[in-house]
Write a protein that holds these residues in place. Structure first.
Motif, PDB file in Angstrom:
ATOM      1  N   GLY A   1       5.313  10.579   1.368  1.00 21.80           N
ATOM      2  CA  GLY A   1       4.943   9.281   0.799  1.00 21.80           C
ATOM      3  C   GLY A   1       5.068   8.194   1.879  1.00 21.80           C
ATOM      4  O   GLY A   1       6.084   8.120   2.570  1.00 21.80           O
ATOM      5  N   ARG A   2       4.058   7.361   2.034  1.00 17.29           N
ATOM      6  CA  ARG A   2       4.057   6.317   3.069  1.00 17.29           C
ATOM      7  C   ARG A   2       3.859   4.949   2.395  1.00 17.29           C
ATOM      8  O   ARG A   2       2.990   4.799   1.536  1.00 17.29           O
ATOM      9  N   ILE A   3       4.650   3.956   2.823  1.00 14.43           N
ATOM     10  CA  ILE A   3       4.496   2.601   2.273  1.00 14.43           C
ATOM     11  C   ILE A   3       4.471   1.587   3.419  1.00 14.43           C
ATOM     12  O   ILE A   3       5.113   1.769   4.459  1.00 14.43           O
ATOM     13  N   LYS A   4       3.693   0.518   3.196  1.00 14.08           N
ATOM     14  CA  LYS A   4       3.618  -0.612   4.135  1.00 14.08           C
ATOM     15  C   LYS A   4       3.075  -1.819   3.371  1.00 14.08           C
ATOM     16  O   LYS A   4       2.657  -1.704   2.210  1.00 14.08           O
TER      17      LYS A   4
ATOM     18  N   ALA B   1       8.677   8.992   3.810  1.00 17.72           N
ATOM     19  CA  ALA B   1       9.706   9.860   3.215  1.00 17.72           C
ATOM     20  C   ALA B   1       9.050  11.170   2.777  1.00 17.72           C
ATOM     21  O   ALA B   1       7.868  11.208   2.426  1.00 17.72           O
ATOM     22  N   ILE B   2       9.853  12.257   2.845  1.00 16.58           N
ATOM     23  CA  ILE B   2       9.365  13.557   2.350  1.00 16.58           C
ATOM     24  C   ILE B   2       9.265  13.464   0.828  1.00 16.58           C
ATOM     25  O   ILE B   2      10.145  12.928   0.167  1.00 16.58           O
TER      26      ILE B   2
ATOM     27  N   PRO C   1      -0.705  18.819   2.421  1.00 17.63           N
ATOM     28  CA  PRO C   1       0.666  19.371   2.435  1.00 17.63           C
ATOM     29  C   PRO C   1       1.494  18.725   3.530  1.00 17.63           C
ATOM     30  O   PRO C   1       1.019  17.869   4.262  1.00 17.63           O
ATOM     31  N   MET C   2       2.692  19.190   3.694  1.00 14.10           N
ATOM     32  CA  MET C   2       3.616  18.591   4.634  1.00 14.10           C
ATOM     33  C   MET C   2       3.180  18.796   6.075  1.00 14.10           C
ATOM     34  O   MET C   2       3.420  17.947   6.925  1.00 14.10           O
ATOM     35  N   ASP C   3       2.491  19.907   6.346  1.00 14.03           N
ATOM     36  CA  ASP C   3       2.217  20.220   7.749  1.00 14.03           C
ATOM     37  C   ASP C   3       1.051  19.409   8.320  1.00 14.03           C
ATOM     38  O   ASP C   3       1.111  18.918   9.436  1.00 14.03           O
ATOM     39  N   ASN C   4      -0.043  19.193   7.560  1.00 12.33           N
ATOM     40  CA  ASN C   4      -1.169  18.463   8.163  1.00 12.33           C
ATOM     41  C   ASN C   4      -1.361  17.056   7.587  1.00 12.33           C
ATOM     42  O   ASN C   4      -2.161  16.287   8.106  1.00 12.33           O
ATOM     43  N   GLY C   5      -0.676  16.647   6.565  1.00  9.37           N
ATOM     44  CA  GLY C   5      -0.669  15.275   6.062  1.00  9.37           C
ATOM     45  C   GLY C   5      -2.027  14.756   5.648  1.00  9.37           C
ATOM     46  O   GLY C   5      -2.382  13.624   5.957  1.00  9.37           O
ATOM     47  N   THR C   6      -2.758  15.514   4.851  1.00  9.82           N
ATOM     48  CA  THR C   6      -4.045  15.048   4.355  1.00  9.82           C
ATOM     49  C   THR C   6      -3.825  13.974   3.282  1.00  9.82           C
ATOM     50  O   THR C   6      -3.039  14.148   2.358  1.00  9.82           O
ATOM     51  N   VAL C   7      -4.510  12.811   3.429  1.00  7.81           N
ATOM     52  CA  VAL C   7      -4.357  11.707   2.478  1.00  7.81           C
ATOM     53  C   VAL C   7      -4.980  12.085   1.151  1.00  7.81           C
ATOM     54  O   VAL C   7      -6.132  12.554   1.092  1.00  7.81           O
ATOM     55  N   LEU C   8      -4.188  11.904   0.099  1.00 10.15           N
ATOM     56  CA  LEU C   8      -4.694  12.123  -1.254  1.00 10.15           C
ATOM     57  C   LEU C   8      -5.323  10.799  -1.717  1.00 10.15           C
ATOM     58  O   LEU C   8      -4.664   9.919  -2.305  1.00 10.15           O
ATOM     59  N   THR C   9      -6.587  10.655  -1.435  1.00 10.44           N
ATOM     60  CA  THR C   9      -7.261   9.362  -1.594  1.00 10.44           C
ATOM     61  C   THR C   9      -7.158   8.821  -3.012  1.00 10.44           C
ATOM     62  O   THR C   9      -6.914   7.609  -3.221  1.00 10.44           O
ATOM     63  N   ASP C  10      -7.327   9.690  -3.983  1.00  7.48           N
ATOM     64  CA  ASP C  10      -7.316   9.220  -5.373  1.00  7.48           C
ATOM     65  C   ASP C  10      -5.939   8.730  -5.815  1.00  7.48           C
ATOM     66  O   ASP C  10      -5.829   8.026  -6.829  1.00  7.48           O
ATOM     67  N   ALA C  11      -4.901   9.089  -5.069  1.00  4.87           N
ATOM     68  CA  ALA C  11      -3.536   8.700  -5.459  1.00  4.87           C
ATOM     69  C   ALA C  11      -3.033   7.479  -4.686  1.00  4.87           C
ATOM     70  O   ALA C  11      -1.912   7.024  -4.912  1.00  4.87           O
TER      71      ALA C  11
ATOM     72  N   THR D   1       0.850  -1.205   0.000  1.00  8.16           N
ATOM     73  CA  THR D   1       0.000   0.000   0.000  1.00  8.16           C
ATOM     74  C   THR D   1       0.885   1.255   0.000  1.00  8.16           C
ATOM     75  O   THR D   1       1.766   1.406   0.864  1.00  8.16           O
ATOM     76  N   TRP D   2       0.637   2.119  -0.969  1.00  6.41           N
ATOM     77  CA  TRP D   2       1.296   3.452  -1.081  1.00  6.41           C
ATOM     78  C   TRP D   2       0.262   4.505  -0.748  1.00  6.41           C
ATOM     79  O   TRP D   2      -0.824   4.526  -1.328  1.00  6.41           O
ATOM     80  N   THR D   3       0.608   5.348   0.221  1.00  8.71           N
ATOM     81  CA  THR D   3      -0.328   6.388   0.653  1.00  8.71           C
ATOM     82  C   THR D   3       0.382   7.751   0.610  1.00  8.71           C
ATOM     83  O   THR D   3       1.248   8.043   1.447  1.00  8.71           O
ATOM     84  N   PRO D   4       0.058   8.626  -0.373  1.00 10.08           N
ATOM     85  CA  PRO D   4       0.647   9.972  -0.410  1.00 10.08           C
ATOM     86  C   PRO D   4      -0.210  10.957   0.395  1.00 10.08           C
ATOM     87  O   PRO D   4      -1.444  10.820   0.461  1.00 10.08           O
ATOM     88  N   THR D   5       0.458  11.907   1.053  1.00 12.10           N
ATOM     89  CA  THR D   5      -0.261  12.958   1.802  1.00 12.10           C
ATOM     90  C   THR D   5       0.302  14.317   1.424  1.00 12.10           C
ATOM     91  O   THR D   5       1.462  14.440   1.028  1.00 12.10           O
TER      92      THR D   5
END
Length: 669
Positions: free
Chosen positions: A635-638, A655-656, A584-594, A578-582
């Motif tokens: 970018g978050r991966i697990k 990772a940033i 902006p950097m400060d509040n980390g909102t998940v970009l669901t479509d990505a 699972t790849w989860t991008p968020t």
């Protein structure tokens, strides 16, 4: 005439008649004329099949055995009756012995000869009853004819021999004599004609007797159905016979059997003799035998668990084996059933020792017992040298009697109860017990003795810290508590029915008996596999960073290294990335479509680790740039999978994401 004169006259008349009859009997036997009336009648004769020796008229024993009597054949006499109504009468007379006196003859049968009669009706058959054919011995038979005119004539007599008793009578003949030494190649080299054996002497032997003998591997129910080894007249007793060497070789190794039957002239057959068992071992004999081996004793002794698994005695390689050779192992003083080597032997040859033999030989001993183990190789009845070794056997067990000895599991031992540190639910560990020790409660058994030991096994692994030594003040029925450290729980992992049991033993004894298993629902281990890693990050003071330089290949992907998963998974299992991008950097909102989720079926190679690509760029990476004015985020991966029936998720790698240039998004040219 007075009464006295009449008596004297009668006495004189009877005396004269007896004298006349005696003289007539002598004349009959001598062939002289009698009373001036003509010669004695021709002697009777028998049917050819009823006689086995015409020289002495020995009767076939089948005539006697049939029980219908003996047919005596009377030839025609000269003056047969020829006037109708005036008949002659035929009388059959019998006496025992070869030359019986006249007064011993008795009339035993009679028949009328109806007139008119002619020679074509003769010989005339008249039957001597079966009762006159026994007991054995000579008998004399004649006939007498009384003509219609009251004149009479006697025939010449014939002497017969009745014999319905076989050699040895109703007894079983003694077994034959055999050589004292085994029959080997060396014996046959010296005795080239064969094996000389002896038919023993017996009462009533006659030089007309015959013997038939057999040399076989198994004694037949009816020997006459099996080809004999030989036969011949019994010319003397005892009588030597020779079993042909070729037959001995064809019959082969044994335990061979020699037996015989005797026949007399009357065809009476004796019972099959007692058999003589002859040791026969042909070919090169077994050689260079070594001592037996008991593999399960190599640790120092044979114990209860060895017996439960099965104790084998191994016979090492030796020379000159034959498929029919037999091996007999003796454990202690108990010989086992011999086992045949067979047509495709493999060495060492294992011979299983029955558990009842092991138990009986150990008996009521208390501790190790030195036990001799030996074997011999038999070729037929010929045994090799005895080869042996000595092993220690210790089958002493403490506690209650084992109901299914040697099975060490004893239902009389009350199963233990497992309790978690937090959940405290009997025989159930939950995620609340993560990284916590558990404990087991054990009810003490009977009989109980100070110094005895209790060991606990978690998923069949010894829990060393749970060892307990029975104290002097402990009593049957007491409950003791022993720890189960977390490391054992972690190593075994989560199982819906994890087996836990305890074992009891005496100090220094190899023998333990086990409680039945307590099945624990084990779900205390929370699995968190290591995180995957980004392969092309740029180290910065702020942390690892994904930039335009991190893009890989023509698809402009981000490479992710998935670690070795063989601890948890195997080929054919599925892992989900699972790849989860968020942003902006400060509040980390998940970009669901990505977000990208991809299940991958592992094979023998990928289960040890593989590279996963986050792509395509425009769908899963570019959206971070487009999300806000900073054009950056994380970018978050697990990865995740199912393990032992539960869902497992790895640690997450972050990772940033700063995939842009001063002038715009990453150039893909």
């Amino acid at each position: 005439m007075n009464t006295v004169d009449k008596k004297q006259l009668a006495q004189q008349t009877r005396a004269a008649w007896r004298k006349q009859r005696a003289e007539r009997s002598v004349a009959i036997r001598s062939g002289e004329v009698r009373n001036g009336e003509g010669p004695a009648l021709v002697a009777p004769h028998l049917r050819p099949e009823d006689i086995v020796d015409p020289a002495d008229n020995t009767l076939n024993k089948d005539v006697i055995a049939a029980g219908a009597g003996l047919v005596v054949r009377v030839p025609a006499w000269a003056n047969l009756p020829n006037i109708p109504g005036l008949d002659d009468t035929l009388y059959l007379e019998f006496a025992r012995g070869t030359s019986p006196p006249e007064e011993e003859f008795e009339q035993v049968a009679s028949e009328p000869i109806p007139a008119p009669a002619d020679a074509s009706q003769f010989p005339w058959d008249i039957t001597l009853g079966r009762e006159y054919l026994q007991p054995d011995g000579p008998i004399t038979v004649r006939y007498r004819v009384i003509a219609w005119n009251t004149s009479q004539e006697y025939s010449h007599p014939i002497t017969l021999i009745a014999d319905a008793t076989p050699p040895w009578g109703v007894a079983v003949p003694e077994k034959p004599g055999i050589p004292a030494e085994p029959i080997t190649d060396a014996y046959l080299d010296t005795n080239t004609q064969g094996v000389t054996c002896t038919i023993p002497a017996y009462e009533g032997w006659q030089p007309t007797d015959e013997v038939v003998y057999w040399w076989v591997n198994e004694v037949p129910d009816e020997p006459v159905d099996v080809p004999s080894a030989g036969s011949g007249p019994v010319t003397q007793v005892p009588l030597d016979i020779v079993v042909p060497a070729q037959l001995v070789k064809e019959t082969g190794d044994g335990g061979c059997y020699l037996a015989y039957i005797l026949f007399d002239k009357a065809t009476n057959r004796s019972a099959l003799s007692h058999v003589a068992r002859v040791a026969v071992a042909l070919g090169a004999l077994p050689d260079e035998l070594g001592p037996p081996e008991v593999p399960l004793a190599e640790d120092g002794q044979v114990d209860l668990m060895d017996v439960f698994v099965g104790v084998d005695v191994h016979i090492p390689t030796f020379l000159n084996s034959k498929p029919t050779d037999m091996i007999q192992v003796t454990w202690g003083t108990t010989p086992l059933e011999p086992e045949q080597i067979g047509s495709a032997p493999y060495f060492p040859i294992p011979i299983r020792v029955p558990t009842h033999v092991l138990k009986a030989e150990y008996g009521l001993a208390d501790g190790p017992v030195s036990t001799v183990v030996s074997y011999v190789v038999f070729r037929g009845d010929v045994a090799s040298a005895v080869m042996q070794t000595t092993v220690d056997v210790d089958l002493k067990v403490i506690g209650p009697d084992l109901p299914e000895w040697p099975d060490p599991v004893n239902p009389a031992l009350i199963p233990g109860t497992v309790l978690g540190a937090v959940s405290d639910t009997p025989n159930e560990l939950t995620s609340d017990d993560f990284e916590q020790d558990a404990r087991i409660e054990i009810t003490l058994y009977e009989p109980l003795n100070a110094g005895e030991l209790i060991n606990v096994y978690w998923n069949n692994v010894l829990v060393e810290e749970a060892l307990y030594e029975i104290k002097a003040d402990d009593a049957t029925g007491d409950i003791i508590e022993r720890p189960i450290p977390w490391k054992y729980i972690l190593e075994a992992g989560n199982l819906p029915e994890l087996p836990v049991h305890y074992r009891i033993s005496a100090p220094g004894s190899p023998n333990e008996q086990h409680s039945t298993d307590t099945l624990v629902t084990a779900k205390a281990v929370v699995h968190t596999p290591p995180a995957p890693t980004f392969m092309d990050v740029i180290p910065t003071d702020e942390g690892d960073m994904l930039t335009c330089a991190s893009l890989y290949g023509p698809e402009h992907a981000v490479r992710v290294q998935v670690p070795d998963l063989t601890r948890y998974l195997a080929a054919g299992d599925t892992v989900t990335l699972t790849w989860t991008p968020t942003s902006p950097m400060d509040n980390g909102t998940v970009l669901t479509d990505a977000v990208l989720t991809e299940p991958i079926v592992l094979d023998a190679t990928t289960v040890t680790g593989f590279v996963w690509l986050v792509k395509p760029y425009k769908d899963h990476l570019l959206p971070v740039y487009d999300a806000d004015i900073s054009h950056s985020g994380h970018g978050r991966i697990k990865y995740s999978f199912d393990y032992q029936g539960d869902p497992v998720t790895s640690l997450e790698e972050v990772a940033i994401m700063a995939m842009h240039t001063p002038n715009g998004s990453c150039s893909l040219e």
